[in-house]
Design a protein around this motif. Structure first.
Motif, mmCIF file in Angstrom:
data_model
loop_
_atom_site.group_PDB
_atom_site.id
_atom_site.type_symbol
_atom_site.label_atom_id
_atom_site.label_comp_id
_atom_site.label_asym_id
_atom_site.label_seq_id
_atom_site.Cartn_x
_atom_site.Cartn_y
_atom_site.Cartn_z
ATOM 1 N N VAL A 74 0.834 -1.202 0.000
ATOM 2 C CA VAL A 74 0.000 0.000 0.000
ATOM 3 C C VAL A 74 0.871 1.254 0.000
ATOM 4 N N LEU A 75 1.916 1.255 0.811
ATOM 5 C CA LEU A 75 2.815 2.411 0.895
ATOM 6 C C LEU A 75 3.489 2.677 -0.442
ATOM 7 N N GLU A 76 4.012 1.645 -1.086
ATOM 8 C CA GLU A 76 4.709 1.837 -2.356
ATOM 9 C C GLU A 76 3.765 2.298 -3.452
ATOM 10 N N GLU A 77 2.543 1.761 -3.476
ATOM 11 C CA GLU A 77 1.592 2.164 -4.510
ATOM 12 C C GLU A 77 1.215 3.636 -4.368
ATOM 13 N N VAL A 78 0.972 4.082 -3.149
ATOM 14 C CA VAL A 78 0.614 5.483 -2.938
ATOM 15 C C VAL A 78 1.781 6.401 -3.282
ATOM 16 N N PRO A 106 10.097 5.505 -1.864
ATOM 17 C CA PRO A 106 9.150 5.095 -0.817
ATOM 18 C C PRO A 106 9.814 4.753 0.510
ATOM 19 N N GLU A 107 11.129 4.486 0.480
ATOM 20 C CA GLU A 107 11.822 4.135 1.728
ATOM 21 C C GLU A 107 11.893 5.309 2.699
ATOM 22 N N ASP A 108 11.682 6.531 2.200
ATOM 23 C CA ASP A 108 11.748 7.711 3.065
ATOM 24 C C ASP A 108 10.419 8.045 3.719
ATOM 25 N N PHE A 109 9.369 7.239 3.471
ATOM 26 C CA PHE A 109 8.039 7.529 3.991
ATOM 27 C C PHE A 109 7.502 6.332 4.757
ATOM 28 N N THR A 110 6.533 6.610 5.611
ATOM 29 C CA THR A 110 5.884 5.565 6.395
ATOM 30 C C THR A 110 4.417 5.915 6.566
ATOM 31 N N LEU A 111 3.642 5.002 7.151
ATOM 32 C CA LEU A 111 2.210 5.173 7.346
ATOM 33 C C LEU A 111 1.919 5.332 8.830
ATOM 34 N N ASN A 168 -11.723 -2.233 8.997
ATOM 35 C CA ASN A 168 -12.012 -2.189 7.568
ATOM 36 C C ASN A 168 -12.176 -0.743 7.107
ATOM 37 N N ASN A 169 -11.779 -0.512 5.840
ATOM 38 C CA ASN A 169 -11.865 0.828 5.249
ATOM 39 C C ASN A 169 -11.157 1.861 6.128
ATOM 40 N N VAL A 170 -9.984 1.479 6.589
ATOM 41 C CA VAL A 170 -9.235 2.339 7.503
ATOM 42 C C VAL A 170 -8.680 3.541 6.737
ATOM 43 N N LYS A 171 -8.484 4.634 7.454
ATOM 44 C CA LYS A 171 -7.891 5.849 6.898
ATOM 45 C C LYS A 171 -6.515 6.040 7.525
ATOM 46 N N LEU A 172 -5.485 6.015 6.676
ATOM 47 C CA LEU A 172 -4.106 6.148 7.116
ATOM 48 C C LEU A 172 -3.543 7.482 6.625
ATOM 49 N N GLU A 173 -2.375 7.823 7.131
ATOM 50 C CA GLU A 173 -1.714 9.063 6.763
ATOM 51 C C GLU A 173 -0.290 8.756 6.345
ATOM 52 N N LEU A 174 0.113 9.312 5.211
ATOM 53 C CA LEU A 174 1.468 9.142 4.696
ATOM 54 C C LEU A 174 2.330 10.285 5.216
ATOM 55 N N VAL A 175 3.374 9.946 5.957
ATOM 56 C CA VAL A 175 4.278 10.946 6.527
ATOM 57 C C VAL A 175 5.711 10.556 6.193
ATOM 58 N N LYS A 176 6.562 11.551 6.230
ATOM 59 C CA LYS A 176 7.971 11.307 5.973
ATOM 60 C C LYS A 176 8.649 10.832 7.249
ATOM 61 N N SER A 177 9.379 9.735 7.121
ATOM 62 C CA SER A 177 10.038 9.147 8.292
ATOM 63 C C SER A 177 11.329 9.898 8.597
#
Length: 617
Positions: free
Chosen positions: A27-31, A40-45, A65-74
């Protein structure tokens, strides 16, 4: 199949369709590839404020289910390490070795076949003689990878193994051809999806590089402009004089080309617009091109998968109601010019109709000729819920504060005096008490009542009481008695108690018992708090002291009989006889019984029976 929504740092939301076995790393790599956050290695959820372990699958991530996550820089880039793999064979034996995360499961099986000649052809065998064919299957957690092609495409990184240790179980089982066909189809779809994601990532990288080059070029252009302006400032007045002469020559040529005023005053001939078939064809062609443009734009918006946005094509308008069509036309006429599209004349009219009309301001209504109706003359027009309230019922009365010791005992007769037989006969007071108990049981069996009905019944029941007697007992067995009106609030009781304390800022609470019920809501009336017509309230505080009352108040401590006399004067005979329980009747009964049942022998001084003595608590 559920959907995971990821909020990106640029404010956009990306929806990703997932299964229970989908790894959060996928999911992280696709986003990141779709939105251009590379690498993508510089980001996390994150879920809320808690970072998510991207190596887990959704099944074991404890996410809804249908969770809402946030993409942030690690804070630091994610590093990959070799993974210690323990391959468990069908006979129970385990083979251990370290592999990089980019290794496929097929390469791992080939490694152990090449390392030991006795296992050559046993780990990766496929038996076509059986029907259905026996396939090599690796099981990690609850995910099964079946067949040679699936094993070759599945790497440790796709399983979420970027470090640590893991156990993979190897089995050989027959698999139907239909299942194998589904597996191959799924692998092909995943390959095409990965290719698209890689193309999107390359496009994002090229755009970012182009932007950086544009920035560099703009800086160079700015430096060149600064140097040219500096050179222009050094030019002498000669250049300025030559420029002025050239401008004068140009003005002369333009004045010669301007026609005379007589020619300008002639009326212009206006040609009628002739509509031919060619014009119609051109117009229809433009209309078709515009409609195709709108449809393509609608498809692009629909593919963006924006949450909360529903896209309607022109063909979908027939399914809407007339009011919804009008709203849609207004929105289209407003937003299409912003998107580079040209709205139709109907949409322009709808947008013009939606604008507020700017006319002259509405005239204010005139009240100079206003008159009240003749029927209301001499009557009270204004009336609300407080119009019929008697304010005297809420004003505080004379408290008549009395202080006495609860351990004081009163004796009305000697303990050796015998009671007559008539004392134990049922008299009128006993019948009244039994009637009150019976009435309470009947009221408990009645249907449920609304709050207003209960309040009305309570007020009608206690309307005959002019005053309420409340005794506040302190931990040192000192009792403070005061009088209140039935419709005074619990706040007035707290204020009365605080006025007699030594420390006015002391935090305390009042409660009734048994059972213990703290009087928290100070807006309730004494009737609503069930303190009418008489009650005993207990004082409580987290601060422990020997005495809570002030020294001036403690000096006024008196006998208990004085407090009982005030209760007798306050409550009528019938009220004191119908009150039940010691808590609801702090004073002795003033209702004299029959002369034969009067134990004291003095009809003018009724008192408690000889067998009733107040002991220490």
């Amino acid at each position: 199949m559920s959907t995971v929504q990821v909020l990106c740092p640029n404010g956009r939301r990306q929806n990703v369709k997932v299964t229970p076995n989908t790894k959060l790393l996928q999911v992280l790599e696709e986003v990141c590839k779709k939105q251009g956050f590379l690498p993508p290695e510089d980001f996390t959820l994150k879920h809320g404020r808690k970072p998510v372990d991207v190596t887990l699958s959704l099944r074991y991530s404890n996410l809804p289910n249908n969770v809402k996550l946030e993409l942030v820089k690690s804070e630091s880039s994610r590093e990959e390490q070799d993974v210690l793999i323990a391959l468990q064979l069908e006979d129970g034996q385990r083979l251990q070795h370290t592999f990089p995360p980019a290794s496929s499961l097929w390469d791992i099986l080939q490694h152990w076949e090449n390392a030991d000649s006795t296992r050559k052809g046993n780990l990766c065998k496929v038996d076509p003689s059986t029907k259905p064919h026996t396939q090599t299957t690796c099981i990690y957690m609850r995910e099964e990878i079946i067949g040679e092609i699936a094993l070759q495409s599945m790497t440790l990184r796709k399983l979420g193994l970027t470090g640590g240790k893991a156990v993979i179980r190897l089995v050989h089982r027959p698999v139907d051809d239909s299942i194998m066909a589904e597996i191959l189809d799924k692998i092909e779809r995943e390959k095409t999806k990965l290719q698209k994601l890689d193309l999107m990532a390359q496009r994002q990288l090229s755009q970012q590089e182009g932007k950086s080059e544009d920035i560099v070029q703009s800086k160079e252009a700015q430096s060149v402009d600064k140097s040219s302006t500096a050179e222009d400032k050094t030019e002498g007045p000669k250049n300025s004089a030559s420029r002025i002469s050239e401008a004068m020559e140009v003005d002369a040529k333009q004045s010669a080309s301007v026609p005379s005023t007589s020619q300008q005053q002639q009326p212009m001939e206006v040609e009628d617009k002739i509509e031919t078939e060619g014009h119609r064809a051109m117009a229809t062609g433009q209309g078709h091109g515009q409609s195709n443009q709108q449809q393509d734009f609608a498809e692009t918006i629909r593919q963006m998968n924006i949450p909360g946005v529903q896209v309607f094509s022109p063909g979908d308008f027939h399914e809407l109601s007339a009011q919804e069509q009008e709203v849609a036309r207004r929105l289209a006429a407003h937003y299409m010019p912003l998107m580079g599209l040209h709205p139709s004349p109907d949409q322009q009219k709808a947008a013009a109709g939606s604008k507020p009309k700017r006319g002259r301001p509405q005239e204010a209504p005139m009240f100079s000729e206003f008159k009240f109706p003749e029927e209301t003359k001499g009557k009270e027009v204004y009336k609300n819920e407080l119009s019929e309230v008697n304010r005297e019922e809420y004003k505080p009365c004379d408290r008549q504060a009395v202080l006495f010791n609860a351990e004081e005992t009163t004796r009305t007769a000697t303990s050796n005096e015998d009671l007559p037989d008539e004392f134990f006969e049922i008299n009128e007071n006993d019948i009244k008490r039994m009637m009150v108990d019976l009435q309470k049981k009947v009221e408990a069996d009645q249907p449920l009542l609304t709050r207003s009905m209960i309040q009305e019944r309570l007020e009608s029941k206690y309307a005959k009481y002019q005053q309420v007697v409340v005794r506040v007992q302190f931990p040192d067995k000192v009792v403070l008695q005061g009088l209140f009106r039935p419709k005074e609030t619990v706040f007035a009781l707290h204020k009365f108690v605080r006025g007699h304390l030594e420390d006015k800022s002391l935090k305390f609470y009042l409660y009734t018992a048994p059972p213990k019920q703290v009087l928290k809501d100070q807006t309730l009336t004494l009737i609503q708090a069930k303190l009418a017509p008489a009650s005993v309230v207990y004082f409580g505080s987290e601060t422990t002291k020997d005495h809570y009352l002030s020294e001036a108040v403690m000096k006024e401590i008196g006998p208990k009989s004085k407090a009982e006399d005030i209760v007798g004067n306050c409550l009528s005979k019938d009220d004191t006889s119908t009150s039940t329980g010691t808590d609801s009747n702090p004073g002795p009964s003033k209702q004299p019984s029959k002369p034969a049942s009067n134990a004291s022998g003095d009809p003018k001084k009724p008192g408690v029976p000889k067998w009733f003595t107040v002991g220490k608590k």
